[in-house]
Scaffold this motif. Sequence first.
Motif, PDB file in Angstrom:
ATOM      1  N   TYR A 125       0.836  -1.203   0.000  1.00  0.00           N
ATOM      2  CA  TYR A 125       0.000   0.000   0.000  1.00  0.00           C
ATOM      3  C   TYR A 125       0.870   1.253   0.000  1.00  0.00           C
ATOM      4  O   TYR A 125       1.983   1.250   0.530  1.00  0.00           O
ATOM      5  CB  TYR A 125      -0.878   0.060   1.264  1.00  0.00           C
ATOM      6  CG  TYR A 125      -1.832  -1.082   1.447  1.00  0.00           C
ATOM      7  CD1 TYR A 125      -3.132  -1.019   0.951  1.00  0.00           C
ATOM      8  CD2 TYR A 125      -1.449  -2.217   2.154  1.00  0.00           C
ATOM      9  CE1 TYR A 125      -4.017  -2.062   1.143  1.00  0.00           C
ATOM     10  CE2 TYR A 125      -2.327  -3.272   2.353  1.00  0.00           C
ATOM     11  CZ  TYR A 125      -3.616  -3.188   1.842  1.00  0.00           C
ATOM     12  OH  TYR A 125      -4.487  -4.229   2.042  1.00  0.00           O
ATOM     13  N   HIS A 126       0.330   2.307  -0.564  1.00  0.00           N
ATOM     14  CA  HIS A 126       0.873   3.642  -0.352  1.00  0.00           C
ATOM     15  C   HIS A 126      -0.148   4.390   0.488  1.00  0.00           C
ATOM     16  O   HIS A 126      -1.336   4.388   0.164  1.00  0.00           O
ATOM     17  CB  HIS A 126       1.088   4.381  -1.674  1.00  0.00           C
ATOM     18  CG  HIS A 126       1.552   5.803  -1.475  1.00  0.00           C
ATOM     19  ND1 HIS A 126       0.680   6.869  -1.426  1.00  0.00           N
ATOM     20  CD2 HIS A 126       2.788   6.321  -1.291  1.00  0.00           C
ATOM     21  CE1 HIS A 126       1.358   7.983  -1.227  1.00  0.00           C
ATOM     22  NE2 HIS A 126       2.648   7.672  -1.134  1.00  0.00           N
ATOM     23  N   LYS A 174      -3.823   3.520  -0.747  1.00  0.00           N
ATOM     24  CA  LYS A 174      -4.091   2.950  -2.059  1.00  0.00           C
ATOM     25  C   LYS A 174      -3.357   1.628  -2.181  1.00  0.00           C
ATOM     26  O   LYS A 174      -2.169   1.534  -1.868  1.00  0.00           O
ATOM     27  CB  LYS A 174      -3.625   3.917  -3.161  1.00  0.00           C
ATOM     28  CG  LYS A 174      -3.885   3.407  -4.571  1.00  0.00           C
ATOM     29  CD  LYS A 174      -3.406   4.422  -5.607  1.00  0.00           C
ATOM     30  CE  LYS A 174      -3.681   3.934  -7.036  1.00  0.00           C
ATOM     31  NZ  LYS A 174      -3.195   4.910  -8.042  1.00  0.00           N
ATOM     32  N   LEU A 179      -1.384  -0.955  -4.046  1.00  0.00           N
ATOM     33  CA  LEU A 179      -0.530  -0.947  -5.225  1.00  0.00           C
ATOM     34  C   LEU A 179      -0.353  -2.339  -5.824  1.00  0.00           C
ATOM     35  O   LEU A 179      -0.263  -2.498  -7.037  1.00  0.00           O
ATOM     36  CB  LEU A 179       0.846  -0.376  -4.879  1.00  0.00           C
ATOM     37  CG  LEU A 179       0.878   1.039  -4.301  1.00  0.00           C
ATOM     38  CD1 LEU A 179       2.312   1.439  -3.992  1.00  0.00           C
ATOM     39  CD2 LEU A 179       0.230   2.030  -5.255  1.00  0.00           C
ATOM     40  N   MET A 180      -0.288  -3.339  -4.953  1.00  0.00           N
ATOM     41  CA  MET A 180      -0.074  -4.700  -5.441  1.00  0.00           C
ATOM     42  C   MET A 180      -0.626  -5.700  -4.453  1.00  0.00           C
ATOM     43  O   MET A 180      -0.559  -5.497  -3.240  1.00  0.00           O
ATOM     44  CB  MET A 180       1.422  -4.967  -5.648  1.00  0.00           C
ATOM     45  CG  MET A 180       1.703  -6.254  -6.408  1.00  0.00           C
ATOM     46  SD  MET A 180       3.478  -6.603  -6.523  1.00  0.00           S
ATOM     47  CE  MET A 180       3.696  -7.688  -5.129  1.00  0.00           C
TER      48      MET A 180
END
Length: 296
Positions: free
Chosen positions: A11-12, A19, A21-22
Amino acid sequence: MGSNTIRLSIYHYEGRRFKLLMNKKEMAGLAGYIQNGTLSDSGILVACRVLASFKAILENFDIQEMHVFGTASLRNIVNTEEVLDTIRLVTGIEVSVLSGAEEAAYSFLGATVGGGAPAAGLLADIGGGSTELVSYEGGRITSGCSLPMGSLSLYTKYVSGLFPTKEERRAIRAQVKTELERAKTAGVRCSHMTGVGGTIRAAAKLCNDRSNADPDNPVLPAWELQELYQQLKKGDQKTLRQILRSVPDRVHTILPGLVILNCVLNSYEVETVSVSMCGVREGYLLKRVMGVNEHA
């Protein structure tokens, strides 16, 4: 670290926002390595192998902040400390173990704050080794529990083949009903339920595939999920093809998971179900990592 899957989520985050991310998962099936309440050496090695590979991915991305937690796969065993010590020795990773109450609270937080669940209703997180149930109103928990049963643990305990037989389904259903009665929340009526976890996501995907609906449709009537179970429990070639086409990694656990889901729907007289893509991981991120107060 769940009983069925081990997941890596990157996450960011900034302030109260995050968000994904992966997201990467491994079907480790740790619940299948539990014998007489002990996670076997083979199961520990599987966990170490997956965690080491995930750690390598994070190092390749130059990500320094890593948080690893386990749920029922590590909580409901007698050799928890031995497992944690071995993982630490082999991989250098510190793993924290959530209590049942923490898992239920984080699932609720992730689904409500991170996933936008309705302000009142029932939340159910059906995992591989445990099921968390939370009733809430006005965005606050009114009652919650963690039950020691999940799709993979029930499969491992009761099912001898790929699909449960009629007698095996009856035994699974009996345990589920016993656990729900023990939770003393079955008398609560919640017309709407928010579902978290792989079983409910897989069930929604199967329902949407059957009706040619949008694959990402997140809201389903309870009768459609109950009808899905009635169809899949036949365990015939058509059933196998449908599961392998839509949710192949759930081929052996979807039916035990649907038994849990249907018993919950009946017990709480649920009419509609919405599927949340956020759950315990996002709740952990919000509370433990970001320090967000859900009522702020």
